[in-house]
Design a protein around this motif. Structure first.
Motif, mmCIF file in Angstrom:
data_model
loop_
_atom_site.group_PDB
_atom_site.id
_atom_site.type_symbol
_atom_site.label_atom_id
_atom_site.label_comp_id
_atom_site.label_asym_id
_atom_site.label_seq_id
_atom_site.Cartn_x
_atom_site.Cartn_y
_atom_site.Cartn_z
ATOM 1 N N ARG A 641 -17.389 -5.007 -0.239
ATOM 2 C CA ARG A 641 -18.350 -3.905 -1.133
ATOM 3 C C ARG A 641 -16.905 -4.722 -2.612
ATOM 4 O O ARG A 641 -15.951 -5.139 -1.952
ATOM 5 C CB ARG A 641 -17.690 -2.877 -1.424
ATOM 6 N N PRO A 642 -17.351 -4.229 -3.848
ATOM 7 C CA PRO A 642 -16.274 -4.952 -4.705
ATOM 8 C C PRO A 642 -14.863 -4.081 -4.770
ATOM 9 O O PRO A 642 -14.834 -2.850 -3.709
ATOM 10 C CB PRO A 642 -16.874 -3.747 -6.389
ATOM 11 N N GLY A 643 -14.237 -5.168 -5.045
ATOM 12 C CA GLY A 643 -12.869 -4.357 -5.754
ATOM 13 C C GLY A 643 -12.100 -5.273 -5.099
ATOM 14 O O GLY A 643 -12.031 -6.731 -5.143
ATOM 15 N N ILE A 644 -9.879 -5.144 -4.781
ATOM 16 C CA ILE A 644 -9.022 -6.090 -4.894
ATOM 17 C C ILE A 644 -8.870 -5.864 -3.427
ATOM 18 O O ILE A 644 -8.796 -4.840 -3.835
ATOM 19 C CB ILE A 644 -8.559 -5.723 -6.124
ATOM 20 N N PHE A 645 -9.422 -6.805 -2.962
ATOM 21 C CA PHE A 645 -8.311 -6.481 -1.459
ATOM 22 C C PHE A 645 -7.573 -7.792 -1.205
ATOM 23 O O PHE A 645 -6.996 -8.453 -1.709
ATOM 24 C CB PHE A 645 -9.607 -7.040 -0.535
ATOM 25 N N LEU A 646 -5.951 -7.646 -0.298
ATOM 26 C CA LEU A 646 -5.307 -8.640 -0.187
ATOM 27 C C LEU A 646 -4.411 -8.461 1.616
ATOM 28 O O LEU A 646 -4.507 -7.346 1.662
ATOM 29 C CB LEU A 646 -4.319 -8.329 -1.330
ATOM 30 N N THR A 647 -3.747 -9.087 1.817
ATOM 31 C CA THR A 647 -3.468 -9.024 3.259
ATOM 32 C C THR A 647 -2.148 -8.574 3.044
ATOM 33 O O THR A 647 -1.378 -8.949 2.198
ATOM 34 C CB THR A 647 -3.152 -10.803 3.657
ATOM 35 N N ASP A 648 -1.440 -8.424 4.731
ATOM 36 C CA ASP A 648 -0.111 -7.698 4.812
ATOM 37 C C ASP A 648 0.796 -8.633 3.773
ATOM 38 O O ASP A 648 1.583 -8.333 3.626
ATOM 39 C CB ASP A 648 0.365 -7.697 6.319
ATOM 40 N N ARG A 649 0.490 -10.222 3.786
ATOM 41 C CA ARG A 649 1.739 -11.576 3.178
ATOM 42 C C ARG A 649 1.984 -10.761 1.254
ATOM 43 O O ARG A 649 3.411 -11.284 1.533
ATOM 44 C CB ARG A 649 1.216 -12.828 3.738
ATOM 45 N N VAL A 650 0.715 -10.591 0.731
ATOM 46 C CA VAL A 650 0.696 -9.855 -0.597
ATOM 47 C C VAL A 650 1.385 -9.028 -0.079
ATOM 48 O O VAL A 650 2.529 -8.942 -1.266
ATOM 49 C CB VAL A 650 -0.645 -10.188 -0.779
ATOM 50 N N ARG A 651 1.452 -8.472 0.392
ATOM 51 C CA ARG A 651 1.513 -6.972 0.058
ATOM 52 C C ARG A 651 3.538 -6.307 0.100
ATOM 53 O O ARG A 651 3.607 -5.883 -0.555
ATOM 54 C CB ARG A 651 0.584 -5.942 1.398
ATOM 55 N N ASP A 652 3.644 -7.186 1.121
ATOM 56 C CA ASP A 652 5.050 -6.783 1.360
ATOM 57 C C ASP A 652 5.720 -7.661 0.155
ATOM 58 O O ASP A 652 7.187 -7.248 0.643
ATOM 59 C CB ASP A 652 5.849 -8.390 3.003
ATOM 60 N N LYS A 653 5.897 -8.816 -0.329
ATOM 61 C CA LYS A 653 6.323 -8.944 -1.504
ATOM 62 C C LYS A 653 5.750 -7.992 -2.913
ATOM 63 O O LYS A 653 6.392 -8.939 -3.784
ATOM 64 C CB LYS A 653 5.399 -10.612 -2.048
ATOM 65 N N LEU A 654 5.322 -7.546 -2.376
ATOM 66 C CA LEU A 654 4.950 -6.400 -4.213
ATOM 67 C C LEU A 654 5.871 -5.287 -4.398
ATOM 68 O O LEU A 654 6.372 -4.335 -2.954
ATOM 69 C CB LEU A 654 3.200 -6.164 -3.709
ATOM 70 N N PRO A 655 6.700 -5.114 -5.103
ATOM 71 C CA PRO A 655 7.806 -4.180 -5.139
ATOM 72 C C PRO A 655 7.771 -2.754 -4.990
ATOM 73 O O PRO A 655 7.753 -2.112 -5.143
ATOM 74 C CB PRO A 655 7.951 -4.558 -7.044
ATOM 75 N N ASP A 656 5.731 -2.134 -5.554
ATOM 76 C CA ASP A 656 5.018 -1.084 -5.624
ATOM 77 C C ASP A 656 3.903 -0.801 -4.511
ATOM 78 O O ASP A 656 3.032 -1.574 -4.616
ATOM 79 C CB ASP A 656 5.229 -0.497 -6.488
ATOM 80 N N THR A 657 3.603 -0.157 -3.422
ATOM 81 C CA THR A 657 2.952 -0.089 -2.447
ATOM 82 C C THR A 657 2.424 0.708 -2.208
ATOM 83 O O THR A 657 1.594 1.310 -1.706
ATOM 84 C CB THR A 657 2.513 -0.645 -1.382
ATOM 85 N N SER A 658 2.325 2.115 -2.781
ATOM 86 C CA SER A 658 1.524 2.576 -3.284
ATOM 87 C C SER A 658 0.518 3.616 -3.351
ATOM 88 O O SER A 658 -0.392 4.656 -3.007
ATOM 89 C CB SER A 658 2.870 3.893 -4.147
ATOM 90 N N GLY A 659 -0.099 2.351 -4.472
ATOM 91 C CA GLY A 659 -1.441 2.754 -4.371
ATOM 92 C C GLY A 659 -2.594 1.680 -4.041
ATOM 93 O O GLY A 659 -3.776 1.281 -3.914
ATOM 94 N N LEU A 660 -2.301 1.199 -2.426
ATOM 95 C CA LEU A 660 -2.833 0.531 -1.971
ATOM 96 C C LEU A 660 -3.437 0.973 -0.392
ATOM 97 O O LEU A 660 -2.772 2.281 0.225
ATOM 98 C CB LEU A 660 -2.121 -0.210 -1.003
#
Length: 679
Positions: A641-660
C-alpha cells in the motif's frame, strides 16, 4: 657624405636644444617665483584686511574698553603673597628653563617676574595652571570671580576663533597705557607693560607706539620677525592696528604673524613636486639681515643632510644643530648669496650661483613688495636637476648620431635582411600555430608572392581557429551531458580514461520509491502530454532532493532511486532521507491538486553499504547496487500500500521515532528486520 652630414646636423641640433632647455629651466623658476610672491602678498593683504575689520568692529571695541577697565580694577587691588610665590616659582621652574633650552642662553627670573598687581593676579590664574598654551586659550573662566574673568568669559571665544581662523600665533589687546590687558594664549606677556616692562625693547614696542600715535583707526603695520622672549625666543612678526570707531582709539590689537601659514605658502604645504619644483627646488624668503624668513626645504626633507650642507655653506655647527633641533631656519640660516644681495638692491633676474647650502643652483630672485617689510624672494633648483634634461638630450643625441653612423655602415646587411623578413615572419607564425596558439596572423608587407602567401596563411589560421572553437563548444556540451548522467568525481575519472569505475560506500541511506496510479492517470493522453506531466513531476522530486541534500541516482517512468551520503558523506543521512520522502508526499499532493490526479507514493528506505559505478561498455550508465538498494525495494513492496516504510537500520539512526508504526517483518540474510511506517 652621410656621416659628415649627420655630424653637422647633430651639432646644430645640440646647440639649439641645449639653449632651449636652459631657457625653459629659468622660465620655470621665474614662474614659481612670481606665483609664490603673489601668494605671499595675498596672505599679508588678507592679514591687513582682517586686522582692520576686527579692530573697527563693535565686539573688538567693546572688548578693549571692558578689558582695560577690568585690568585697571585689578591693578588697584592687592595680591596675596601666595599668588606672588606661585608666579615666581613658575618663572624659576618652568619659563626660565624652557627659555634657556630654546635660546641656548642663560636668563634670570628677576628680569621677567611681574611686579604690577594685575599682572601677578592674571598670571596666577591664567598663565600658571594650564599645561600648555593651547589649554590656556580654552580657559574662559578661571573661577576667581573677578571682573576681568567676567569679560574674558564674554569675549575669549570670539578672539580664540579669530586666531584659529587666521592661523595667528597669538592675539593681544593693549590699552592706551601700554598694558597687555588680554591675550588669547595667556602667556607671560599677559599683564605686562610694553612701554616699561621687560619687553620694552621688542619690535612690538615700536609697532605699538606707531599704531597708537597714528590716530587713524584703519592704520595697520606689519613688522619684520624678531625674537620675542614670551614666545621662548622664537622669531615673531606682528600685525598691529588701533582699536576704535570714528577716530576714538581705545587700544591696540596686535596679532603674531602666522609663520606656519607663510611656510605653507612657500612650501606649497610640502607638495613641492606638484608645484613644479621637482626633487630639489624650493622658494624662500630672506630679510634685510640676510637670514631666512621661511623654512628650508632640505631641513624638512632630510635634517641630517641639511645640517651637513648648512655647515658646508658657512653656518656654525652649533647654529646648524639648533636649526635641526627647533625644525626652523627663520633668523638662523644665513643666506648671503649673490641673488639675495642683488634683490636687496631692488634688482630682479635669474642666474647660476652657489646656494646657502654650497650647491650650484639656478636662482630666480626679486624684491618682495610688502608694506613695512624689506624682504626678497628666491626660487632655486640645483643645477644637476635643472639641467638633467640637457644632459639627457646630449646623451640621447650622441647615441642617435652613433646609431646613424652604424646604420649607414651596415646598410647593405640590413637590406639583405629585409628580403628574408617576410619568410621569417611566416616561419615564426607557423611555429606558434604548431605550439597551439590560436588567431595567429601575419601582416602582409607587400603585394608580391610573399604578400599572397601571408594572406593564404591568415585564411588557414582563421579556419583553424573556427574549427577549434567548434571543438571546444562540443567538448563543453559533452561535459555538460556527462554531468547529467553521473557525479562530477566519476565523470572526471571517466574522462581521464579509467575503464572500470566502482566504489564502495558505507552508511548510505537509500530510497526506492514508486509513484502509484501514474499509469491510470496518463492513459489516453498523447505521448507529448504524458512525457510533459512525468517530467514535471520528476523535476519537483529533483528540486526536493537538492534541498534535502539527497543525490538522485536514476529515475524510471514510475520509479525514483536516490541516496544520501553517497557522494557527500553525512552523519544525518537517515534523517535527511526520511524528510525527503515526506517532502515527496507533499509534492504528490500539490501535483494532484494542480492536475486533478490521484497519485500516491510507496517508498522504501534502508541504510547500509552500497556500491556505485559505471555499468556497460558501449552504452554506459551510472548505477548503484548493494544490500541497501535491494532491501529498500523489498521494503516498499512488503506492505502493498502507499506510504513511507523503513527498516530498523534507518529507525535506529533517527533522532525522533515517535511517529513510526510497525507494519511487518522482513528477513534479511537470515536476520529478521522490522518494517516501520512513517506517520
Amino acid at each position: 657624405m652621410s656621416i659628415g652630414s649627420t655630424i653637422i646636423v647633430g651639432f646644430v641640433g645640440y646647440n639649439s636644444g641645449r639653449d632651449s632647455l636652459r631657457a625653459a629651466a629659468f622660465q620655470q623658476l621665474t614662474n614659481v617665483r612670481e606665483s609664490k610672491a603673489a601668494a605671499v602678498k595675498t596672505l599679508f593683504t588678507t592679514i591687513e584686511n582682517e586686522l582692520v575689520i576686527d579692530s573697527v568692529g563693535a565686539t573688538a571695541n567693546q572688548a578693549s574698553v571692558e578689558f582695560s577697565s577690568a585690568f585697571d580694577d585689578l591693578n588697584g587691588g592687592a595680591v596675596d603673597q601666595s599668588q606672588e610665590t606661585t608666579v615666581d616659582d613658575y618663572y624659576a621652574d618652568t619659563f626660565i628653563p624652557d627659555l634657556e633650552k630654546r635660546t641656548g642662553q642663560p636668563s634670570s627670573p628677576d628680569a621677567f617676574e611681574p611686579r604690577a598687581p594685575a599682572q601677578t593676579y592674571l598670571q596666577n590664574y591664567y598663565t600658571v595652571p594650564p599645561k600648555d598654551f593651547d589649554a590656556a586659550a580654552l580657559v574662559d573662566d578661571a573661577g576667581d570671580g573677578s571682573a576681568w574673568t567676567t569679560v574674558n568669559n564674554k569675549y575669549n571665544a570670539y578672539f580664540r576663533e579669530m586666531v584659529v581662523r587666521n592661523k595667528y600665533e597669538d592675539a593681544l589687546i593693549l590699552d592706551t597705557k601700554g598694558n597687555v590687558v588680554y591675550s588669547v594664549y595667556k602667556g607671560v606677556d599677559l599683564g605686562t607693560n610694553i612701554l616699561t616692562g621687560p619687553y620694552k625693547g621688542s619690535i612690538l614696542h615700536d609697532a605699538y607706539t606707531k599704531a597708537l600715535n597714528s590716530n587713524v583707526v584703519d592704520y595697520t603695520q606689519i613688522t619684520d620677525f624678531d625674537r620675542y622672549q614670551p614666545s621662548l625666543g622664537v622669531p615673531t612678526g606682528w600685525g598691529v592696528t588701533p582699536i576704535g570707531i570714528g577716530g576714538a582709539v581705545t587700544g591696540v590689537l596686535a596679532v603674531q604673524l602666522p609663520i606656519a601659514a607663510i611656510n605653507g605658502v612657500m612650501t606649497g604645504n610640502n607638495h613641492w613636486a606638484s608645484n613644479g619644483q621637482g626633487q630639489t627646488g624650493e622658494s624662500y624668503l630672506v630679510g634685510p639681515d640676510k637670514t631666512m624668513r621661511s623654512v628650508s626645504r632640505l631641513l624638512l626633507d632630510d635634517p641630517k643632510q641639511f645640517e651637513k650642507l648648512s655647515i658646508a655653506g658657512g653656518s656654525a655647527p652649533s647654529t646648524a644643530k639648533r636649526m635641526v633641533t627647533v625644525k626652523g631656519t627663520v633668523q638662523l640660516q644665513r643666506v648671503d648669496t649673490e641673488p639675495v644681495r642683488r634683490a636687496l638692491t631692488g634688482k630682479t633676474g635669474t642666474m647660476i650661483t652657489q646656494s646657502y647650502l654650497a650647491r650650484e643652483t639656478l636662482a630666480a630672485y626679486a624684491p618682495l613688495e610688502i608694506s613695512g617689510l624689506r624682504w626678497v624672494i628666491v626660487a632655486s633648483e640645483t643645477s644637476a636637476e635643472a639641467f638633467a634634461p640637457v644632459a639627457d638630450f646630449t646623451r640621447n643625441l650622441i647615441f642617435a648620431i652613433l646609431a646613424l653612423i652604424v646604420l649607414v655602415s651596415v646598410l647593405s646587411l640590413v637590406l639583405a635582411q629585409v628580403f628574408a623578413r617576410p619568410v621569417r615572419k611566416l616561419v615564426d607564425a607557423v611555429r606558434r600555430v604548431a605550439a597551439g596558439d590560436q588567431g595567429v596572423e601575419v601582416t602582409p608587407s607587400s603585394r608580391d608572392e610573399f604578400g599572397d602567401l601571408a594572406v593564404a596563411f591568415n585564411d588557414m589560421s582563421r579556419s583553424l581557429t573556427v574549427k577549434q572553437e567548434l571543438i571546444d563548444q562540443q567538448r563543453a556540451e559533452s561535459d555538460r551531458l556527462l554531468l547529467t548522467l553521473m557525479p562530477e568525481k566519476v565523470a572526471r575519472r571517466y574522462r581521464e580514461g579509467e575503464e572500470t569505475i566502482a566504489e564502495n560506500h558505507q552508511d548510505v541511506a537509500v530510497i526506492y520509491a514508486d509513484v502509484v496510479g501514474l499509469e491510470e492517470f496518463t492513459s489516453g493522453l498523447t505521448t507529448e502530454r504524458e512525457l510533459q506531466l512525468i517530467n514535471d513531476l520528476m523535476r519537483q522530486f529533483d528540486e526536493a532532493a537538492a534541498n534535502a541534500g539527497v543525490e538522485k541516482v536514476r529515475t524510471l517512468r514510475t520509479g525514483y532511486l536516490a541516496s544520501c551520503g553517497l557522494i557527500v558523506p553525512r552523519v544525518d543521512s537517515a534523517r535527511r532521507m526520511v524528510e525527503f520522502a515526506v517532502e515527496m508526499t507533499r509534492v504528490i499532493e500539490r501535483y494532484n491538486g494542480q492536475n486533478d490526479a490521484h497519485l500516491t507514493v510507496r517508498a522504501g528506505i534502508d541504510s547500509g553499504t552500497v556500491t556505485s559505478g559505471l555499468v556497460g561498455k558501449t552504452s554506459i550508465a551510472y548505477d548503484m547496487w548493494g544490500d541497501a538498494v535491494s532491501v529498500a525495494n523489498r521494503v516498499q513492496q512488503l506492505p502493498g500500500r502507499p506510504g513511507i516504510f523503513l527498516t530498523d537500520r534507518v529507525r535506529d539512526k533517527l533522532p525522533d521515532t515517535s511517529g513510526l508504526t510497525q507494519v511487518g517483518t522482513l528477513d534479511i540474510k537470515g536476520t529478521p528486520q522490522s518494517v516501520w511506517q512513517v506517520g
